[in-house]
Write an enzyme that holds these catalytic residues in place. Structure first.
Site, PDB file in Angstrom:
ATOM      1  N   HIS A 143       0.840  -1.206   0.000  1.00 31.48           N
ATOM      2  CA  HIS A 143       0.000   0.000   0.000  1.00 31.48           C
ATOM      3  C   HIS A 143       0.874   1.254   0.000  1.00 31.48           C
ATOM      4  CE1 HIS A 143      -3.597   2.372   1.334  1.00 31.48           C
ATOM      5  NE2 HIS A 143      -2.647   3.113   1.860  1.00 31.48           N
ATOM      6  N   GLU A 144       1.853   1.286   0.869  1.00 29.17           N
ATOM      7  CA  GLU A 144       2.714   2.475   0.971  1.00 29.17           C
ATOM      8  C   GLU A 144       3.628   2.609  -0.250  1.00 29.17           C
ATOM      9  OE1 GLU A 144       1.724   4.538   3.033  1.00 29.17           O
ATOM     10  OE2 GLU A 144       0.579   3.185   4.329  1.00 29.17           O
ATOM     11  N   HIS A 147       1.793   4.397  -2.896  1.00 26.70           N
ATOM     12  CA  HIS A 147       1.858   5.849  -2.658  1.00 26.70           C
ATOM     13  C   HIS A 147       3.186   6.415  -3.164  1.00 26.70           C
ATOM     14  CE1 HIS A 147      -1.879   6.415  -0.576  1.00 26.70           C
ATOM     15  NE2 HIS A 147      -1.577   5.544   0.369  1.00 26.70           N
TER      16      HIS A 147
END
Length: 177
Positions: A143-144, A147
């Site tokens: 997820h990060e 980003h």
């Protein structure tokens, strides 16, 4: 001579008991899990006490911080080397000029309820005390990393709420959540 129904001058023989045996030593693993589930199910006080839960888990984190962070570091290194999604995302970030590695993906103890975060200036934060297992840590790292890729690819403006909203919607669509 005293009669049997009379009380003698000393304590009654039944009152002179051996000292109570020491309570059995509790297995710390059983105690930990038993309390965890009792708190979560509201069995400690009859109803769920959120402050009690927070205090319990804060104390637990403090006593186990070293081993929790060590497990996070071990899992991080494993995922960077063997996880297909983490390797793919790491390679894609690298193609855009970024470098996500063991030195800028940091395992730390966190007090918030998030399991991770991303910063252009610092890299990825993994909240070691929030992971249920390696799979949860892998999901958070992925997820990060999405980003990180978005920021490099789209030149995201940190204070532009439209940019931030689009990133979250797209990120959750990618991970299926």
């Amino acid at each position: 001579m005293s009669k049997p129904e009379q009380v003698s001058d000393g304590p009654h023989p039944a009152a002179i008991a051996k000292p109570a045996p020491a309570p059995p030593k509790l297995d710390p693993v059983y105690y930990n899990w038993s309390n965890t589930f009792s708190i979560m199910l509201g069995r400690m006080t009859g109803n769920r006490d959120v402050d009690l839960e927070k205090n319990y888990f804060t104390e637990l984190d403090a006593t186990k911080a070293e081993s929790i962070c060590k497990r996070c570091e071990t899992n991080k290194e494993y995922l960077l080397q063997y996880s297909p999604i983490i390797r793919f995302l790491s390679d894609e970030v690298y193609k855009l000029g970024g470098d996500l590695n063991k030195d800028n993906i940091l395992c730390r103890m966190c007090t918030s309820e998030q399991s991770g975060g991303f910063s252009l200036d610092h890299g990825i934060l993994l909240c070691a005390n929030k992971f249920r297992n390696r799979g949860h840590q892998e999901d958070t790292m992925g997820h990060e990393m999405v980003h990180a890729w978005d920021h490099l690819k789209w030149k995201v403006e940190a204070n532009n709420m439209r940019h931030q909203a689009c990133l979250e919607v797209r990120d959750h669509a990618v991970e299926g959540g």
